[in-house]
Design a protein around this motif. Sequence first.
Motif, short mmCIF file in Angstrom:
data_model
loop_
_atom_site.label_atom_id
_atom_site.label_comp_id
_atom_site.label_asym_id
_atom_site.label_seq_id
_atom_site.Cartn_x
_atom_site.Cartn_y
_atom_site.Cartn_z
N SER A 140 0.83 -1.21 0.00
CA SER A 140 0.00 0.00 0.00
C SER A 140 0.86 1.25 0.00
O SER A 140 0.58 2.22 -0.73
CB SER A 140 -0.93 -0.02 1.22
OG SER A 140 -1.66 1.17 1.30
N LEU A 141 1.93 1.25 0.79
CA LEU A 141 2.81 2.42 0.85
C LEU A 141 3.53 2.64 -0.48
O LEU A 141 3.65 3.78 -0.96
CB LEU A 141 3.81 2.24 1.98
CG LEU A 141 3.23 2.19 3.41
CD1 LEU A 141 4.32 1.88 4.40
CD2 LEU A 141 2.54 3.50 3.74
N VAL A 142 4.01 1.54 -1.07
CA VAL A 142 4.68 1.67 -2.36
C VAL A 142 3.68 2.12 -3.42
O VAL A 142 3.98 2.97 -4.27
CB VAL A 142 5.33 0.33 -2.75
CG1 VAL A 142 5.88 0.39 -4.18
CG2 VAL A 142 6.45 -0.01 -1.78
N LEU B 180 3.73 5.34 -5.87
CA LEU B 180 3.58 5.28 -7.32
C LEU B 180 2.51 6.25 -7.81
O LEU B 180 2.60 6.78 -8.92
CB LEU B 180 3.23 3.85 -7.75
CG LEU B 180 4.37 2.84 -7.72
CD1 LEU B 180 3.85 1.46 -8.07
CD2 LEU B 180 5.47 3.25 -8.70
N THR B 181 1.48 6.46 -6.97
CA THR B 181 0.45 7.43 -7.34
C THR B 181 1.05 8.83 -7.49
O THR B 181 0.69 9.59 -8.40
CB THR B 181 -0.66 7.44 -6.28
OG1 THR B 181 -1.18 6.13 -6.14
CG2 THR B 181 -1.78 8.39 -6.68
N VAL B 182 1.97 9.16 -6.59
CA VAL B 182 2.67 10.45 -6.69
C VAL B 182 3.47 10.51 -7.99
O VAL B 182 3.45 11.51 -8.71
CB VAL B 182 3.58 10.65 -5.47
CG1 VAL B 182 4.40 11.94 -5.62
CG2 VAL B 182 2.77 10.69 -4.18
N LEU C 69 14.68 2.81 -0.33
CA LEU C 69 14.31 2.37 -1.67
C LEU C 69 13.96 3.59 -2.51
O LEU C 69 13.63 4.67 -1.99
CB LEU C 69 13.15 1.37 -1.62
CG LEU C 69 11.81 1.81 -1.02
CD1 LEU C 69 10.92 2.48 -2.07
CD2 LEU C 69 11.09 0.60 -0.43
N THR C 70 14.04 3.42 -3.83
CA THR C 70 13.73 4.48 -4.77
C THR C 70 12.82 3.93 -5.87
O THR C 70 13.05 2.83 -6.38
CB THR C 70 15.02 5.05 -5.41
OG1 THR C 70 15.81 5.66 -4.38
CG2 THR C 70 14.70 6.07 -6.48
N LEU C 71 11.77 4.70 -6.21
CA LEU C 71 10.91 4.40 -7.35
C LEU C 71 11.24 5.40 -8.45
O LEU C 71 11.35 6.61 -8.20
CB LEU C 71 9.44 4.52 -6.95
CG LEU C 71 8.94 3.49 -5.92
CD1 LEU C 71 7.56 3.84 -5.46
CD2 LEU C 71 8.97 2.10 -6.52
N ALA C 72 11.41 4.90 -9.66
CA ALA C 72 11.83 5.79 -10.75
C ALA C 72 11.15 5.38 -12.06
O ALA C 72 10.71 4.23 -12.22
CB ALA C 72 13.35 5.76 -10.89
N LEU D 270 11.69 9.12 -7.05
CA LEU D 270 11.09 9.30 -5.73
C LEU D 270 11.88 8.46 -4.72
O LEU D 270 11.91 7.23 -4.83
CB LEU D 270 9.61 8.88 -5.71
CG LEU D 270 8.59 9.93 -6.18
CD1 LEU D 270 8.74 10.22 -7.66
CD2 LEU D 270 7.17 9.46 -5.86
N ASP D 271 12.53 9.14 -3.80
CA ASP D 271 13.31 8.46 -2.75
C ASP D 271 12.47 8.31 -1.49
O ASP D 271 11.84 9.26 -1.03
CB ASP D 271 14.57 9.26 -2.41
CG ASP D 271 15.58 9.24 -3.54
OD1 ASP D 271 15.60 8.24 -4.28
OD2 ASP D 271 16.34 10.21 -3.66
N VAL D 272 12.48 7.10 -0.92
CA VAL D 272 11.82 6.84 0.36
C VAL D 272 12.90 6.64 1.43
O VAL D 272 13.77 5.79 1.28
CB VAL D 272 10.91 5.58 0.30
CG1 VAL D 272 10.28 5.31 1.68
CG2 VAL D 272 9.83 5.78 -0.75
#
Length: 577
Positions: A60-62, A66-68, A167-170, A184-186
């Motif tokens: 859910s957090l990830v 991803l929505t952002v 973790l990072t989403l890119a 996006l860095d968490v």
Amino acid sequence: MQRRFRKFFSQLLISYLLIGVLPLVIIGPLAYSLVRNVLLDRVRTTTIEVNERLFLQLQSLVGDTLTVLDAIATDQAFLPLYAPQISQQQQTNLYNALFLLLTARHLKPSVHVVSLDGQVRLNSVETPLEYTQQPYRSWGVLRKAFLANGADVLYLHAAQDGLGRILTLARYVKQASFEGFIILDVQFDQLDEVLETYVSAHFPYVAILDEHMTSSRMLNGIFSEQELDFIRQNSQSMHNPVSINNSQRFLYSVQTDHELTFSLASLYPLAQIDEITSIVATISISLGTLMTLLCFYLAYRYSRKASKPLDEVVALLKRVSEGDFSARTHITGNDEFSVLGESVNQMVMDMERLLLTNQQKEQSLRTAQIKALQAQTKPHFIFNCLELVKWYIMLNQSEEASATIVELGLLLRSTLDLAEGVITLEEELAIISHYLALQQRRMGERLIVEWDIDPELYTLMIPRFLLQPLVENALMHGLEKKRGKGSLTLSAKREDASILFGIADDGVGMESQRAKSMASYREITNAMQEGTGLQNVQRRLSLNYGSACEFSISSEVGKGTTITIRIQQGALQWKKG
């Protein structure tokens, strides 16, 4: 004579073995198996359930992050990011839109929009150099995003990451007038704060693994290299105990997100369960051996001494059965059989007295009922205390368990002597204070205790364990079910010609009709089969004070419950001196 001795010895030995050893032979393995299976099933169930909830929370957090990322990539408010030039007003609007977007999120990642030539188009914090300099694009998250060609990727950072990222989403974006990355860095602290409730309460070790299970990041505890290698080779959850190279056993569970290609691994060591079952097995074997030796010793000793005294006792009982209550044994000595002879003589005299006076019989029954109720109350309380220690152990809170056992020892020291049916109010309050100390250790700041005791009443004599069950009842049924803090007030004071005891709580309360029903005393014919609690206290009050006492309960849903005991002073006794 020798034949009689051998026969008696063999009969005693068989009897002792059947009574003392056979139950241990049967119960020992059963207890070992039961303890091991119950503890293992409980750990297994908890591991599966909490791991699934933890994985869903992480997904859910990830997903929220991803929505952002999707909003920055496609939302109308962020379209100027991808224009050849960005005006000052557009830049201000972009930062305002980013602020509004992140404000609504519980997990607020660090946002960086960087063009392929290293120009920072938008960021929420200072952009790391590795996102803007050309040499860094051949490895790490930028290379992974570039190879994904527009798909979202998840990248795990090493534990030594200087920026505190976990973790990072890119996503790699390529448009007519823009080519670059949305990153996006968490931070570890952010994710740790969100997942802290699940991790600290149930799992010593939790880690996130990448799609190849070659990179890992610990959320809690530290996995050994052997444990990580075992999980990589056996990526399916193992709900039966496993061990590596005959070392410590453990359970582990692995959940995988196939879309973002990451996994969550949870490992639960079973050292504590193995230690408990080993202790149970050792105790069973030791007790079995000890009881066998003891049976041989007792059978030999008493078979040598029992023949003559027992014959005399049998002759006495035969005369008593014929109605001769003047018969007595003449067994002398200082061993058990002299005690037996005295006991039989005393039994005959007691039987004679009981037959002569019905009043002594009624008084004896009344005393037996009170003793039975006391014997019910104490084990009930000790069991609840041991339940608290058990859960501390299961939650791996050894220091709390040790401190609780010390507190319980202080309490038991003040309650071991049950020879007297009554104690002073001061001694009863000492028992309650030890009990409340145990409960405050469990409930913490949720429990507030207030005392309103008249010091002149400390020497007042009352039945042992009269007030403690009411305090326990107020905690279990009133305050534990209440959200937030709760207060408990204990009072004892004079009022007119009576002594008034009060137990009040501001817990969940109950309907007034139910409170009235619980306060109504009903006569119970068999005290030995009744439980403890309110009915126990009411019965003991009736046996000790009869109509000279009143018992009442007032309660209101959501406001709390008050139990009041009023006893006339003329029915009470005070400690001499």
